[in-house]
Structure formats: C-alpha cells, structure tokens
Scaffold this active site. Structure first.
Site, PDB file in Angstrom:
ATOM      1  N   ASP A 167       7.690 -18.963 -63.995  1.00 26.29           N
ATOM      2  CA  ASP A 167       6.517 -19.652 -63.508  1.00 26.29           C
ATOM      3  C   ASP A 167       5.588 -18.608 -62.896  1.00 26.29           C
ATOM      4  O   ASP A 167       5.983 -17.835 -62.034  1.00 26.29           O
ATOM      5  CB  ASP A 167       6.910 -20.697 -62.455  1.00 26.29           C
ATOM      6  CG  ASP A 167       5.736 -21.561 -62.062  1.00 26.29           C
ATOM      7  OD1 ASP A 167       5.936 -22.553 -61.358  1.00 26.29           O
ATOM      8  OD2 ASP A 167       4.594 -21.251 -62.467  1.00 26.29           O
TER       9      ASP A 167
HETATM   10  C1  GLC Z   1       1.627 -22.808 -61.436  1.00 22.01           C
HETATM   11  C2  GLC Z   1       2.654 -23.910 -61.458  1.00 22.01           C
HETATM   12  C3  GLC Z   1       3.190 -24.230 -62.817  1.00 22.01           C
HETATM   13  C4  GLC Z   1       2.137 -23.967 -63.888  1.00 22.01           C
HETATM   14  C5  GLC Z   1       1.819 -22.481 -63.875  1.00 22.01           C
HETATM   15  C6  GLC Z   1       0.679 -22.158 -64.880  1.00 22.01           C
HETATM   16  O1  GLC Z   1       1.819 -21.973 -60.328  1.00 22.01           O
HETATM   17  O2  GLC Z   1       3.773 -23.765 -60.576  1.00 22.01           O
HETATM   18  O3  GLC Z   1       3.601 -25.616 -62.791  1.00 22.01           O
HETATM   19  O4  GLC Z   1       2.637 -24.350 -65.162  1.00 22.01           O
HETATM   20  O5  GLC Z   1       1.458 -22.003 -62.591  1.00 22.01           O
HETATM   21  O6  GLC Z   1      -0.482 -22.824 -64.508  1.00 22.01           O
END
Ligand code: GLC
Length: 738
Positions: A285
C-alpha cells in the site's frame, strides 16, 4: 423478489490444512519465459514498480522523474493516470519508446464508483443485497475501464468494530459472514468472468490484513490481536475474496504480531499462498515498503526492499525501492534472480490475461469512453442502490412518510443543498456537479411543497450566525427536515475521530430547532455510525442515509415522501457513546454477564451495555411480525441437517422489504463462543397482510469454528437458533449436535 439462501463459505482457517499451491501452467508460460530471458534485471525490477500520476488543474501530469523511469523501462505500472487521452500517451511511450515495449497496468481506487458515484461501501452493505452490490461493482468497472483503468484497488474487506476509524466507511462493517459474502460479490463484479473483456479489470483485495483493528480507531495505528481473533474474525473476508478469484492483494500499512504486514512472511506466504493457494501478486500500500523504516523493523531503504521482497510482496507502490535496490540485492546474492523472475512472471501473466500484449490500447478507446461515461443505467442503478442503503432508525408516531400535500417544509443543515459531500469519501473521479442534492430531490418528488431552505451552520467551529434564520424558517413551516452529519472529509483515510458526535455545532442547531416544537425529521448523512443519544430521545424520525453518491438526494426524497419504503439494516453497531467501543453484536458472554440484580457483573456505572442500535437493525414504514419458529428436528449428526422455518407477516399498511436474519449460538465449545453469529439471511418483499414462510438449512458447515486445537471443525453439544428482524429482536429455539 430478491431472496438469498445460505451461501456457504467454506473458509479453511486452519493453518494445519495447507492447500498445495499447485503450479498451474499458464497458457502464456512460454511467452513469459521468452520475455524474461530478454529482460535486464533493471527492467525486471521496473515491472515490480508502481508510481502515481499527479494531477494539475489541466489534468493528469506524470512527474518528470517518473517519466524518465517510464522511458527507461524502470516503471511498468501507474495509477491515478485515468482518462483515455492521458493514459493513451503514457501507454504509447511504454510500448513504442521502451526497449521491450511491455504495456502498462493502470490502477485506480474505484471504491464506490468512477464518475458516477454509488453509496459508500458501508452504506451499500446495509442493502444486504448481493445482486445489487455485485451489479454496482460491474457498473463502476464498466465505466472506469472505458477511461483506461484496468486495475482496481478494491474491494476493501477490512472488518471493523470501531467507528472512530474513518475507513470504516470503505468496507462492510463488523460481521465476518456478511463481509465475506460482500467481498466475494465485489470481486465477481469487478473481474467479471473473463479478464480479457475490456469491461473487466483486476481486483485488489485490501488491506491485508486486519487494518480495521487499528488501536483506538486511530488510522495507521498498531494492530495487535491473538492469532485466534485474526483467523476467526479478520481473515475470512480476505480469504473469501481470494477464493472468488481476486487477481491481486494489497498489503496493509499496519503491523500485526509485531511485524508490518508489508514485511510479514506469515501473512504473505504462509497464510496467503501456502494455506489459501493465492497465485496472483501482492502490491504494497502506497509507501508501505518505505514505512518499514519508521516502523523500526529495518534500518534503511535497501533493507526495506529486501524484507518486503522476501516476505512475498511482489510489487512496490510508490517508494521506488524495488527499482532502486533489487538489482544490487540480486548482484549481492541476497535475492535470487529466479525469485525475481517468479515475481515478474506473475505481473506479466496478468498483463497477458488482460489482453494488453495483444492490444495495449484496448482500454484506451476515446469513443467508448465518451459513450460510456454517465450512462443512464449507472444513474438508475445508483438510485436503486441508494434507496436500498437507507436505514430508518426511528419513526415515532409514523411521522414518516410525509404527505406530498403538506404546504411547506423547512429544509435546514449543511447537507441540505450540498453536492460534493454527498459523494462521500474516496469518490476520487466522482463528479459533484452530477449529484442530486436533497433540496433538488424534494423539488422533484414533492413539487407542491414550499421549501424554506436555510443552511444554518457548517461542519466545524461554533458559528451560530445562521441559527436565527433557521429557527424562523422552522417556525413558518409545517415540518422540519434537518440534513446534518459529516462532510466527505470527516471519514475515510486519515480521518479518525475521537468524538463521533455531530461535528461542529450541528447538535446545538438541532436542539434549537427542536425547541420550536415543530415536528422534526433528521436525515443523518455520515461515513460512520455517530453517537446520537440526544437525537434518539428527542427527535421523532431519524433516517440514516450515510453518503449515497450521485443519486443521493433523489433517493432520500423518494423515501421521505413514501415513494420508497426504507429496508436497510445496519451492518455496524451504533454505540451510545465512545466509551462503549469496541461494541459489536457477536461478543462473548464472559463469566459475569450483566445481571441487574448483581453489582458484581460486567457493566458500566454510567451507561448501559446495550448499543443505541444493534447490528441488523432497521425499521420500515410497515410492520413485520415473526411467528411459528420451527426446527425439523431437535438434534442432528454431522452428516444431517436441520430445516429452520419461520412465518413472517406484513401487518402494516405499506409494501415493504425485510431482511430475515438467522443467528446461532454454540453454547459450549473448546474455546468460548460468541453469544450470536450470523449464519444466513433472506431478503423478502411482502404486501400488506401477506405472509411468507422463510426457511433456512443448518448443516455441519454452519457450526464449524477454529477450535482450541486450531482445526476448522464443529463440536458436539447444544446450539441456540435465533431468527428475527435484527440481532436482538429474535425468536429462539435450540438443537443438539450429536
Ligand atoms: C492509500 C490507501 C489505499 C489506496 C492507495 C492508493 O494510502 O491506503 O487504500 O489504494 O493509497 O491510492
């Protein structure tokens, strides 16, 4: 008629039951091997690298350094680069200007809609309608893929029992059974049954694992729990989504068992691959790889890259450490090139399955994009989903539905004539201009009613300058509709709240309006349960509408004026106050369950143990009576089954839908067992006076749990059976498992 019988989820939670991760020979194996043989280590590391595209007022704009990496073949995947016009140019660069021309994946968070926005996931879960939920996912996949997106960072399946956590809005609430069904339905909707279809996209199950258990509801905080709780409550929805065929999984930011998920071989290999047989790829993430330095599990960037890679995270979102360090780590012998090839092979496999090597521009058709965006079917389904997501919490004296012939209503509150906030959190590409506001909805539905609209106040601070105008509007109107709650930024990521009451001075405004003596209906819009004790005691009608997306105002107005009879049922408990949290329906009995006659039992001195509204709760404009709970037998062996039947009657004056819920309780186990567990439900529709016999089947499957011996089994003994309109108002019976 939308009815559901049991959807059995055989969730093998036992760590003692590894499914052989059969190496399924890919039809693309020889092509992948040929490509790998021609790739440099740097190009291989690039295929394991994902960067975000920035956006400026003129639209998407990839940073110069990322563009350099793209051109050098060191960035094989992008996200936030949607719209065909922009993504097409990036794909052209990848295919025509890099040495090997490997096409890009384009990811995006399409959580509850693309340009057409549907109810936030926590709202839509309250439909308990898997057909609606799957179709919503199918439609947002259709819209997003028309704009070049072929990878969706969704479904969010994080179980959560703590409404202080802002991301509770993004998933399906507190229940493992329902959360698992919903997660699987979203994977089916997003991926369809053929990834080469240009209207389907890769799903990404997140946030693996147990991110919803962040301590104190504070986002990104520590997660610490027993392996038993992890496997009983938090893992099954990820497993259900993987079993539904999810192509990718996203590692969560949090630590678990003392190790950040991004560096956890226990999660990424032992459970995900060895026990569950997952054979897609895992992506970190955002800067999760980099964040392991701050977690204090590694000293530097290179160690972070090595730990994440060895744990089983195939792709690095945003930190750039794989691209930067994997070649070194390979040359130093710390990581084998065969492991690198295995990881890159998984990414290439999915690019082949999407058809990107046959046609890199198949998702990049501007004619299809212009013909698809804002299709009527999206709005029609959005309206249906929104109406079914609404939960009627209170309707004293049948104040609702309102008559369309009342002369006037006072429409008061910061969410009354509001577009952007009704989109809710993570609306990303959602278009606020398209939102039907509550004011517009009422104008559409009850055109003869005069609307005295006053915003009255905002979402923070204590500005009371609008109060007097609001009070006078109330005084000159027949009924008051208060549209109050949270704005879209008060839930979602990095939006935890320690006090989950109405934000700002909305409570004071509500009290001032109630003091006029006019009948008040509250339309409560938020991304989480709120503590609304005063409202529950003093306001006759409360409609909990969450954030319902593009068609919100129309759906709410149709409900307020009786064109829609609300049928939503809560999938998250409403606490009386923050002090009760965590509070959820499937709690344990303890050795001293509350007894009013005994001081020394489990309780608070200052508040009841009971929630304000329990899991499964939701009223209707009509009334449903439950009678004649019958079991086909009072005992069964593990090879037999028991039919449970109940008669439900619509004893009111409106046609309505009811979610008939089945719970069990295992009275004695090798470990303590919850006082309730949802094991089935059926959504029925009855006309006034109509009755239906609803039947459920209990087999040995529904009685299994993660025993003291850590086996997924049932144990002989007595069980209670509960059937009812929510998790507390139930008819009860019992049987014995021999
Ligand atoms: C964010 C979120 C995740 C998301 C990613 C890309 O921090 O935690 O759910 O898919 O970044 O946007």
């Amino acid at each position: 008629m939308r009815t559901y019988f049991f959807l059995l989820i055989v969730i093998l939670l036992s760590g003692c039951d590894p499914q052989a991760n059969e190496s399924i020979t890919s039809p693309y194996q020889s092509k992948i091997e040929d490509l790998l043989a021609r790739m440099t280590i740097e190009e291989k590391a690039g295929q394991l690298t994902l960067y975000t595209s920035g956006w400026t007022v003129t639209g998407p704009a990839l940073r110069d350094d990322y563009m350099d990496e793209l051109r050098a073949g060191r960035a094989g995947n992008l996200f936030n680069a949607h719209t065909v016009s922009y993504a097409r140019e990036l794909q052209r660069i990848a295919v025509e200007e890099t040495r090997l021309g490997i096409p890009l994946l384009f990811g995006l968070d399409v959580i509850h809609g693309y340009k057409t926005t549907y109810p936030i996931p926590l709202a839509e879960a309250c439909t308990w309608d898997l057909n609606i939920i799957e179709k919503t996912a199918r439609l947002y996949a259709k819209e997003a893929t028309s704009a070049g997106v072929n990878w969706n960072f969704n479904p969010v399946v994080d179980i959560c029992r703590d409404p202080r956590w802002g991301r509770i809005a993004e998933a399906s609430g507190e229940d493992v059974y329902l959360g698992s069904l919903i997660g699987a339905a979203k994977v089916r909707g997003i991926q369809g049954d053929d990834l080469s279809d240009p209207e389907t996209m890769l799903a990404c199950v997140k946030h693996y694992a147990a991110y919803g258990a962040s301590q104190a509801g504070r986002d990104y905080h520590t997660v610490d729990m027993s392996d038993r709780t992890l496997r009983d409550t938090y893992l099954p929805p990820y497993r259900a989504a993987v079993d539904a065929g999810a192509a990718t999984v996203m590692a969560s930011f949090n630590e678990l068992h003392g190790v950040p998920a991004t560096g956890s071989e226990y999660l990424m290999k032992q459970i995900l691959r060895d026990e569950w047989g997952f054979n897609g790829f895992v992506v970190s993430d955002y800067t999760g790889v980099m964040e392991m330095i701050k977690h204090g599990i590694v000293e530097n960037e290179k160690q972070a890259a090595e730990l994440a890679f060895k744990a089983g995270v195939e792709m690095d979102m945003q930190s750039g450490f794989y691209s930067k360090y994997l070649p070194e780590l390979i040359r130093e012998g710390k990581i084998s090139e065969s492991a690198l090839d295995e990881y890159v092979g998984k990414v290439l496999e999915l690019k082949y399955r999407l058809g990107l090597f046959d046609d890199p521009y198949k998702y990049l058709d501007s004619v299809r994009e212009s013909e698809t965006l804002f299709s009527r079917e999206f709005f029609d389904h959005g309206l249906l989903s929104a109406k079914e997501s609404i939960v009627l919490l209170k309707n004293e004296g049948q104040l609702l539905p309102l008559s369309k012939n009342i002369p006037s209503v006072a429409l008061i509150g910061p969410l009354a004539d509001n577009k952007k906030d009704l989109l809710g959190t993570w609306h990303v590409a959602g278009i606020a201009e398209k939102v039907v506001t509550l004011k517009a909805g009422i104008e559409n539905v009850a055109s003869n009613v005069r609307i005295n609209y006053v915003r009255g106040t905002g979402f923070e601070g204590n500005d009371r300058s609008g109060f007097n105008e609001a009070i006078s509007a109330a005084r000159r109107s027949d009924v008051v509709i208060m549209a109050i709650g949270e704005n879209y930024q008060q839930s979602g990521e990095a939006a935890s709240r320690s006090d989950i009451g109405l934000p700002g001075n909305q409570s004071q405004l509500l009290e001032a309006i109630a003091a006029t003596g006019k009948p008040v209906v509250v339309v409560l819009m938020a991304g989480r349960p709120l503590t609304i004790g005063w409202m529950d005691e003093n306001i006759p009608a409360i409609l909990n509408t969450w954030h319902l997306g593009t068609m919100a105002g129309q759906a709410i107005a149709e409900t307020l004026f009786g064109d829609n009879n609300p049928s939503g049922k809560l999938t998250i408990t409403f606490p009386r106050n923050v002090g009760q949290i965590p509070i959820y329906y499937n709690m344990k009995n303890t050795g001293r369950p509350f007894n009013e006659a005994d001081k020394y039992t489990s309780k608070y001195l200052d508040v009841s143990n009971e929630p304000l509204y329990p899991f499964g709760y939701g009223l209707s404009y009509t009334a449903f009576e439950y009678a004649d709970l019958n079991l086909s037998a009072d005992r069964m062996t593990k090879n037999e089954q028991i039919e449970v039947s109940v008669t439900v009657t619509n004893s009111g004056d409106f046609t309505g839908e009811e979610v008939v819920q089945l719970y069990i309780r295992d009275l004695v186990g090798s470990v303590t067992r919850p006082v309730r567990e949802l094991k089935g439900y059926e959504k029925i529709r009855l006309n006034p006076g109509e009755s239906k016999v609803v039947t459920f089947t209990i087999t040995n499957e529904e009685l299994k749990f993660y025993t003291f011996e850590k086996k997924w089994e049932s144990e002989p003994g007595f069980f209670q059976v509960f059937v009812g309109t929510n998790s507390t108002e139930v008819l009860e019976s019992r049987f014995e498992l021999l």
